[in-house]
Design a protein around this motif. Sequence first.
Motif, PDB file in Angstrom:
ATOM      1  N   THR A 121       0.830  -1.210   0.000  1.00 37.42           N
ATOM      2  CA  THR A 121       0.000   0.000   0.000  1.00 37.42           C
ATOM      3  C   THR A 121       0.861   1.255   0.000  1.00 37.42           C
ATOM      4  N   LEU A 122       1.851   1.303   0.880  1.00 31.36           N
ATOM      5  CA  LEU A 122       2.704   2.492   0.956  1.00 31.36           C
ATOM      6  C   LEU A 122       3.581   2.631  -0.274  1.00 31.36           C
ATOM      7  N   ARG A 123       4.094   1.520  -0.777  1.00 30.04           N
ATOM      8  CA  ARG A 123       4.900   1.601  -1.995  1.00 30.04           C
ATOM      9  C   ARG A 123       4.078   2.102  -3.165  1.00 30.04           C
ATOM     10  N   ALA A 124       2.822   1.614  -3.264  1.00 30.14           N
ATOM     11  CA  ALA A 124       1.965   2.059  -4.357  1.00 30.14           C
ATOM     12  C   ALA A 124       1.625   3.539  -4.237  1.00 30.14           C
ATOM     13  N   ALA A 125       1.455   4.019  -2.994  1.00 32.13           N
ATOM     14  CA  ALA A 125       1.125   5.433  -2.798  1.00 32.13           C
ATOM     15  C   ALA A 125       2.303   6.348  -3.100  1.00 32.13           C
ATOM     16  N   LEU A 126       3.521   5.827  -2.953  1.00 29.83           N
ATOM     17  CA  LEU A 126       4.708   6.658  -3.160  1.00 29.83           C
ATOM     18  C   LEU A 126       5.436   6.372  -4.462  1.00 29.83           C
ATOM     19  N   ALA A 127       5.018   5.332  -5.175  1.00 24.04           N
ATOM     20  CA  ALA A 127       5.791   4.884  -6.335  1.00 24.04           C
ATOM     21  C   ALA A 127       5.788   5.887  -7.476  1.00 24.04           C
ATOM     22  N   ASP A 128       4.671   6.555  -7.731  1.00 29.92           N
ATOM     23  CA  ASP A 128       4.548   7.427  -8.900  1.00 29.92           C
ATOM     24  C   ASP A 128       4.929   8.876  -8.624  1.00 29.92           C
ATOM     25  N   HIS A 161      11.711  17.862   5.371  1.00 27.08           N
ATOM     26  CA  HIS A 161      10.656  17.988   6.373  1.00 27.08           C
ATOM     27  C   HIS A 161       9.276  17.877   5.741  1.00 27.08           C
ATOM     28  N   ARG A 162       9.134  18.422   4.533  1.00 33.02           N
ATOM     29  CA  ARG A 162       7.851  18.307   3.855  1.00 33.02           C
ATOM     30  C   ARG A 162       7.582  16.865   3.432  1.00 33.02           C
ATOM     31  N   LEU A 163       8.622  16.181   2.950  1.00 34.08           N
ATOM     32  CA  LEU A 163       8.473  14.785   2.550  1.00 34.08           C
ATOM     33  C   LEU A 163       8.129  13.921   3.763  1.00 34.08           C
ATOM     34  N   ALA A 164       8.785  14.170   4.905  1.00 38.56           N
ATOM     35  CA  ALA A 164       8.499  13.397   6.113  1.00 38.56           C
ATOM     36  C   ALA A 164       7.054  13.607   6.565  1.00 38.56           C
ATOM     37  N   ALA A 165       6.565  14.839   6.465  1.00 38.00           N
ATOM     38  CA  ALA A 165       5.181  15.110   6.863  1.00 38.00           C
ATOM     39  C   ALA A 165       4.199  14.387   5.940  1.00 38.00           C
ATOM     40  N   GLU A 166       4.480  14.341   4.655  1.00 35.26           N
ATOM     41  CA  GLU A 166       3.578  13.667   3.719  1.00 35.26           C
ATOM     42  C   GLU A 166       3.587  12.157   3.932  1.00 35.26           C
ATOM     43  N   VAL A 167       4.757  11.595   4.188  1.00 35.36           N
ATOM     44  CA  VAL A 167       4.822  10.154   4.464  1.00 35.36           C
ATOM     45  C   VAL A 167       4.114   9.841   5.773  1.00 35.36           C
ATOM     46  N   SER A 168       4.263  10.698   6.774  1.00 39.26           N
ATOM     47  CA  SER A 168       3.566  10.499   8.048  1.00 39.26           C
ATOM     48  C   SER A 168       2.059  10.529   7.861  1.00 39.26           C
ATOM     49  N   ALA A 169       1.566  11.403   6.983  1.00 34.18           N
ATOM     50  CA  ALA A 169       0.132  11.448   6.714  1.00 34.18           C
ATOM     51  C   ALA A 169      -0.355  10.142   6.081  1.00 34.18           C
ATOM     52  N   LEU A 170       0.452   9.565   5.197  1.00 30.87           N
ATOM     53  CA  LEU A 170       0.085   8.284   4.602  1.00 30.87           C
ATOM     54  C   LEU A 170       0.058   7.178   5.661  1.00 30.87           C
ATOM     55  N   VAL A 171       1.027   7.216   6.588  1.00 32.80           N
ATOM     56  CA  VAL A 171       1.067   6.206   7.649  1.00 32.80           C
ATOM     57  C   VAL A 171      -0.152   6.346   8.559  1.00 32.80           C
ATOM     58  N   ALA A 173      -3.080   7.487   7.704  1.00 29.95           N
ATOM     59  CA  ALA A 173      -4.224   6.957   6.954  1.00 29.95           C
ATOM     60  C   ALA A 173      -4.227   5.434   6.974  1.00 29.95           C
ATOM     61  N   LEU A 174      -3.050   4.824   6.882  1.00 24.97           N
ATOM     62  CA  LEU A 174      -2.958   3.366   6.955  1.00 24.97           C
ATOM     63  C   LEU A 174      -3.381   2.871   8.332  1.00 24.97           C
ATOM     64  N   ASP A 175      -2.970   3.575   9.394  1.00 25.70           N
ATOM     65  CA  ASP A 175      -3.379   3.196  10.745  1.00 25.70           C
ATOM     66  C   ASP A 175      -4.893   3.248  10.896  1.00 25.70           C
ATOM     67  N   ALA A 176      -5.509   4.251  10.278  1.00 27.04           N
ATOM     68  CA  ALA A 176      -6.960   4.362  10.366  1.00 27.04           C
ATOM     69  C   ALA A 176      -7.649   3.214   9.640  1.00 27.04           C
ATOM     70  N   VAL A 177      -7.045   2.737   8.556  1.00 26.98           N
ATOM     71  CA  VAL A 177      -7.656   1.642   7.791  1.00 26.98           C
ATOM     72  C   VAL A 177      -7.544   0.325   8.539  1.00 26.98           C
ATOM     73  N   ILE A 178      -6.350   0.021   9.080  1.00 29.49           N
ATOM     74  CA  ILE A 178      -6.164  -1.273   9.742  1.00 29.49           C
ATOM     75  C   ILE A 178      -6.639  -1.252  11.183  1.00 29.49           C
TER      76      ILE A 178
END
Length: 203
Positions: A121-128, A161-171, A173-178
Amino acid sequence: MNNTPRALNRVLIGILGILLLAIGVLLILLASVPAVGVWWHEWAGGVLSFWLDLFERTQFPRRQGSWLWLVICLALLVVMGLMIAWIAQQGTGRTSLLVAEEDPGEVPGNVGISGGVAEQTLRAALADRPDLAGVTVAAYKISGEPALKIRVEPRQGVAPHRLAAEVSALVEALDAVIGKRTPVLIHIGSGARSRFGRSERVR
């Protein structure tokens, strides 16, 4: 994040480096200093005589052969066992389950979510993303609890710092799903692809 014995590895590499350095210095001295060559022949001859005499004094009763060979074989087996155990410790700690909990519903049972779900899931969200040169996601078990390690390689000019914040937001969202908060290590690194890769622009 894995269980690789890094301290032991560094100690062993240091000892091996010191031994190789000592052997190299000895070889240079043997080739360039005659006195060292004379000393080496005398010392090596004495050591050889000692071991030959020791093997002669440790013969089996009424049989040819020394029982020291058995001791040497056992010592080699112990060394081989230690080496196998050391190799087995390299890179361990990966886990296949990210969540494993009991479901007390109408039909009691266990619910398990594979670590591959989070990884894909995370790889797919960040791959493109054009601002990333590479993404690696892996699930590990730390102190008995599953955790994620996310390594991203940003291209030149990307704000960490911006990249870390965006990756944290994806994490998050993943926590909310699982339905469970998972410890995450976000590693922002750089490699050859980051330094030499041309950054794409969206038109």
